[in-house]
Design a protein around this motif. Structure first.
Motif, PDB file in Angstrom:
ATOM      1  N   PHE A  54       0.832  -1.210   0.000  1.00  0.00           N
ATOM      2  CA  PHE A  54       0.000   0.000   0.000  1.00  0.00           C
ATOM      3  C   PHE A  54       0.860   1.251   0.000  1.00  0.00           C
ATOM      4  O   PHE A  54       0.561   2.228  -0.712  1.00  0.00           O
ATOM      5  CB  PHE A  54      -0.918  -0.006   1.221  1.00  0.00           C
ATOM      6  N   ALA A  55       1.934   1.242   0.792  1.00  0.00           N
ATOM      7  CA  ALA A  55       2.834   2.401   0.832  1.00  0.00           C
ATOM      8  C   ALA A  55       3.464   2.651  -0.531  1.00  0.00           C
ATOM      9  O   ALA A  55       3.567   3.796  -0.993  1.00  0.00           O
ATOM     10  CB  ALA A  55       3.917   2.188   1.893  1.00  0.00           C
ATOM     11  N   ILE A  56       3.880   1.571  -1.216  1.00  0.00           N
ATOM     12  CA  ILE A  56       4.468   1.722  -2.538  1.00  0.00           C
ATOM     13  C   ILE A  56       3.423   2.202  -3.536  1.00  0.00           C
ATOM     14  O   ILE A  56       3.728   2.973  -4.456  1.00  0.00           O
ATOM     15  CB  ILE A  56       5.103   0.398  -2.997  1.00  0.00           C
ATOM     16  N   LEU A  57       2.171   1.785  -3.374  1.00  0.00           N
ATOM     17  CA  LEU A  57       1.102   2.267  -4.259  1.00  0.00           C
ATOM     18  C   LEU A  57       0.933   3.780  -4.148  1.00  0.00           C
ATOM     19  O   LEU A  57       0.651   4.450  -5.145  1.00  0.00           O
ATOM     20  CB  LEU A  57      -0.220   1.576  -3.921  1.00  0.00           C
ATOM     21  N   VAL A  58       1.106   4.315  -2.941  1.00  0.00           N
ATOM     22  CA  VAL A  58       1.032   5.776  -2.775  1.00  0.00           C
ATOM     23  C   VAL A  58       2.111   6.448  -3.613  1.00  0.00           C
ATOM     24  O   VAL A  58       1.862   7.450  -4.300  1.00  0.00           O
ATOM     25  CB  VAL A  58       1.176   6.155  -1.283  1.00  0.00           C
ATOM     26  N   VAL A  59       3.319   5.882  -3.570  1.00  0.00           N
ATOM     27  CA  VAL A  59       4.409   6.415  -4.392  1.00  0.00           C
ATOM     28  C   VAL A  59       4.090   6.230  -5.870  1.00  0.00           C
ATOM     29  O   VAL A  59       4.337   7.113  -6.694  1.00  0.00           O
ATOM     30  CB  VAL A  59       5.735   5.728  -4.024  1.00  0.00           C
ATOM     31  N   ALA A  60       3.511   5.076  -6.230  1.00  0.00           N
ATOM     32  CA  ALA A  60       3.187   4.792  -7.623  1.00  0.00           C
ATOM     33  C   ALA A  60       2.175   5.798  -8.179  1.00  0.00           C
ATOM     34  O   ALA A  60       2.248   6.182  -9.356  1.00  0.00           O
ATOM     35  CB  ALA A  60       2.649   3.371  -7.756  1.00  0.00           C
ATOM     36  N   PHE A  61       1.221   6.235  -7.358  1.00  0.00           N
ATOM     37  CA  PHE A  61       0.263   7.249  -7.808  1.00  0.00           C
ATOM     38  C   PHE A  61       0.986   8.529  -8.208  1.00  0.00           C
ATOM     39  O   PHE A  61       0.624   9.178  -9.196  1.00  0.00           O
ATOM     40  CB  PHE A  61      -0.753   7.547  -6.696  1.00  0.00           C
ATOM     41  N   SER A  62       2.007   8.896  -7.449  1.00  0.00           N
ATOM     42  CA  SER A  62       2.774  10.094  -7.793  1.00  0.00           C
ATOM     43  C   SER A  62       3.551   9.895  -9.086  1.00  0.00           C
ATOM     44  O   SER A  62       3.614  10.794  -9.933  1.00  0.00           O
ATOM     45  CB  SER A  62       3.733  10.456  -6.649  1.00  0.00           C
ATOM     46  N   TYR A  63       4.141   8.722  -9.259  1.00  0.00           N
ATOM     47  CA  TYR A  63       4.852   8.437 -10.503  1.00  0.00           C
ATOM     48  C   TYR A  63       3.910   8.531 -11.695  1.00  0.00           C
ATOM     49  O   TYR A  63       4.227   9.131 -12.728  1.00  0.00           O
ATOM     50  CB  TYR A  63       5.490   7.047 -10.452  1.00  0.00           C
ATOM     51  N   ALA A  66      10.396  12.088  -7.244  1.00  0.00           N
ATOM     52  CA  ALA A  66       9.196  11.902  -8.062  1.00  0.00           C
ATOM     53  C   ALA A  66       7.957  12.392  -7.316  1.00  0.00           C
ATOM     54  O   ALA A  66       7.104  13.085  -7.897  1.00  0.00           O
ATOM     55  CB  ALA A  66       9.036  10.437  -8.440  1.00  0.00           C
ATOM     56  N   CYS A  67       7.859  12.058  -6.028  1.00  0.00           N
ATOM     57  CA  CYS A  67       6.697  12.487  -5.246  1.00  0.00           C
ATOM     58  C   CYS A  67       6.683  13.998  -5.057  1.00  0.00           C
ATOM     59  O   CYS A  67       5.618  14.638  -5.105  1.00  0.00           O
ATOM     60  CB  CYS A  67       6.684  11.778  -3.889  1.00  0.00           C
ATOM     61  N   TYR A  68       7.872  14.584  -4.860  1.00  0.00           N
ATOM     62  CA  TYR A  68       7.927  16.037  -4.678  1.00  0.00           C
ATOM     63  C   TYR A  68       7.553  16.752  -5.975  1.00  0.00           C
ATOM     64  O   TYR A  68       6.842  17.773  -5.946  1.00  0.00           O
ATOM     65  CB  TYR A  68       9.326  16.457  -4.230  1.00  0.00           C
ATOM     66  N   CYS A  69       8.018  16.233  -7.103  1.00  0.00           N
ATOM     67  CA  CYS A  69       7.666  16.833  -8.387  1.00  0.00           C
ATOM     68  C   CYS A  69       6.159  16.759  -8.608  1.00  0.00           C
ATOM     69  O   CYS A  69       5.531  17.735  -9.024  1.00  0.00           O
ATOM     70  CB  CYS A  69       8.404  16.112  -9.514  1.00  0.00           C
ATOM     71  N   ALA A  70       5.552  15.592  -8.308  1.00  0.00           N
ATOM     72  CA  ALA A  70       4.105  15.449  -8.442  1.00  0.00           C
ATOM     73  C   ALA A  70       3.374  16.383  -7.492  1.00  0.00           C
ATOM     74  O   ALA A  70       2.334  16.969  -7.844  1.00  0.00           O
ATOM     75  CB  ALA A  70       3.698  14.000  -8.173  1.00  0.00           C
ATOM     76  N   TYR A  71       3.906  16.555  -6.288  1.00  0.00           N
ATOM     77  CA  TYR A  71       3.301  17.460  -5.311  1.00  0.00           C
ATOM     78  C   TYR A  71       3.273  18.894  -5.830  1.00  0.00           C
ATOM     79  O   TYR A  71       2.241  19.587  -5.728  1.00  0.00           O
ATOM     80  CB  TYR A  71       4.078  17.381  -3.998  1.00  0.00           C
TER      81      TYR A  71
END
Length: 496
Positions: free
Chosen positions: A75-84, A403-408
């Motif tokens: 689930f934690a990796i899925l959160v990162v995957a959403f940002s990717y 990647a997450c910061y860029c998406a943010y």
């Protein structure tokens, strides 16, 4: 391509088909189909761990702790995957990890991301090559374990194993050199083999469980609290899922809309989680309460499953682990070469690294550099290589953060500091990406904070320090060329 209702590509080039520095330069072909990209995400994330490590997880997390740990970690990796997936829609370019850091935080951070990803991915290419020799140790020990050369960190180095690992590194370099379509097809068919083999093993073991009187081992290790048992597996998550993030490195070669990347990433991570969990269940049923009977076996899960299923079980395990190793080798080879290619275009590395083969349209020099880096590893053995691979998890989590910061930033502002985007903000994605940033830092803390379940070993920590020092030295050598470039030209070659 995304339309005006979603994230659009940056408006930075009048010739969007060109991926070289100059207009009309040779370009990487847009050949990656959705099925191939899905196979890259899943095959790279699975590797050999799902088929070799479940026996170890029985001691460290137990059946319940491992299953819950993978649910939480997945689930934690899925959160990162959403940002990717979100940021790929904005920047569908080759070497995405480098581009995301450049677009959101600038040149120095782009170099850090590129350096982290290069060593992270190349290290896992080398580890998968060494895992091939493990398969040979089990299936053909008389062939592989002869002509001992020396010993490194308690691991015997045999000449046939060095030659076998080196051969596979060269073969997959040639496969990638000949074209992305060849490596993409290979990845897809190998992933199909993994899924079919795992399904047969799992169904067979479940039937065995319900038709026999099986006494299972305790759900948690007797000497470990449930929370600690789950935490050990969660700490493993950054390493377990490394590879799903190879997809953004290939975004410039998609032959489909970048909108689909999110779904492919989600499916890749979800099915990887399912495979890890099913192999853990299958191994636990096969071992039952006889853990001590397999403790000294070279490959405990295969031994236990073959004891239940007979030779068919061993054949399926060999097929699954071989396909897992080769998909990891192929996927990370492709991702490493694309990161190196992008770093060459950006002048972080000599520009020759970004050379594209005129016939095959592949980053041939980047592929050769990847091969040369990895051909060193068989001579040091798997024990020493594990130190390097453990510390590369830090590099991968750094890339997760960028990647997450860029998406943010995209979701918060609807634009990036250095890139013009025709888009609006996305409040929901903003919070998802912020959570991804926090999780990335949490993963890093698990690796670096003393006393944490996933803390790096002393040897791995020293390897990390050496890696950082090497990166600083390389940045110093390239800084004059890299930092003096025109900003618009740099954005054009990396972000277009």
């Amino acid at each position: 391509m995304p339309d005006s209702e979603s994230i659009d590509r940056p408006v930075t080039s009048t010739n969007p088909q060109t991926t070289g520095v100059a207009d009309n330069a040779p370009a990487l072909d847009k050949t990656f189909k959705p099925s191939w990209v899905f196979a890259m995400a899943l095959g790279s994330a699975i590797g050999w761990g799902a088929f070799i490590l479940p026996f170890d997880w029985m001691s460290e997390g137990g059946l319940y702790g491992t299953l819950l740990g993978f649910l939480i970690g997945g689930f934690a990796i899925l959160v990162v995957a959403f940002s990717y997936g979100f940021v790929v829609r904005a920047l569908p370019v080759t070497g995405g990890g480098v581009a995301f850091a450049l677009a959101s935080l600038g040149r120095i951070h782009a170099f850090i991301a590129g350096w982290a990803l290069t060593l992270g991915y190349a290290g896992i290419v080398a580890l998968n090559a060494s895992a091939i020799t493990l398969v040979f140790r089990v299936t053909l020990p008389d062939l592989s374990m002869r002509n001992k050369l020396y010993e490194v960190a308690g691991w015997d180095i045999y000449l046939p194993e060095v030659l076998i690992a080196s051969l596979f590194i060269v073969v997959f370099g040639f496969l990638n050199y000949r074209g992305a379509s060849i490596s993409g097809r290979f990845q897809f068919y190998a992933v199909v083999l993994i899924i079919v083999s795992v399904a047969i093993i799992f169904v067979s073991m479940v039937i065995y469980y319900f038709t026999n009187d099986i006494t299972m081992a305790p759900g948690y290790p007797s000497d470990t609290s449930p929370v600690a048992a789950i935490a050990v597996i969660v700490a493993f998550a950054p390493w377990a899922y490394v590879g799903f993030d190879s997809v953004p490195q290939l975004a410039g070669e998609f032959n489909f809309s970048p909108r689909k990347a999110l779904g492919l990433l989600i499916w890749g991570v979800s099915i990887a989680t399912l495979i890890y969990m099913t192999m853990m269940i299958a191994t636990s049923i096969a071992v039952a309460d006889g853990h001590a009977n397999y403790a000294d076996d070279a490959w405990p899960p295969a031994a236990a499953i073959s004891d239940v299923m007979g030779p068919v079980g061993l054949i399926l395990m060999v097929i699954a682990v071989s396909a897992g190793v080769l998909t990891g080798l192929n996927g990370f080879y492709t991702a490493t070469s694309r990161v190196l290619f992008t770093m060459g275009k950006a002048q972080m590395l000599p520009s020759q690294v970004s050379h594209i083969h005129p016939k095959h349209n592949t980053p041939v020099i980047a592929i050769v550099v990847t091969a040369l880096l990895c051909l060193i590893s068989p001579w040091f053995g798997r024990a020493a290589l594990n130190w390097v691979v453990d510390m590369t998890s830090v590099g991968i989590t750094i890339a997760y953060f960028y990647a997450c910061y860029c998406a943010y930033k995209i979701a918060r502002d609807g634009k990036l500091r250095s890139v013009q985007l025709e888009t609006g903000s996305n409040p929901v994605q903003k919070w998802i990406s912020l959570a991804g940033c926090i999780l990335s830092l949490g993963f890093m803390a698990l690796l670096l904070v003393p006393g944490s379940p996933g803390m790096l070993s002393t040897e791995s920590f020293y390897a990390l320090v050496a890696w950082v020092i090497l990166g600083l030295g390389f940045f110093w050598m390239r800084s004059k060329v890299y930092l003096s470039q025109d900003e618009d030209e740099l954005k054009k070659v990396v972000l277009q």
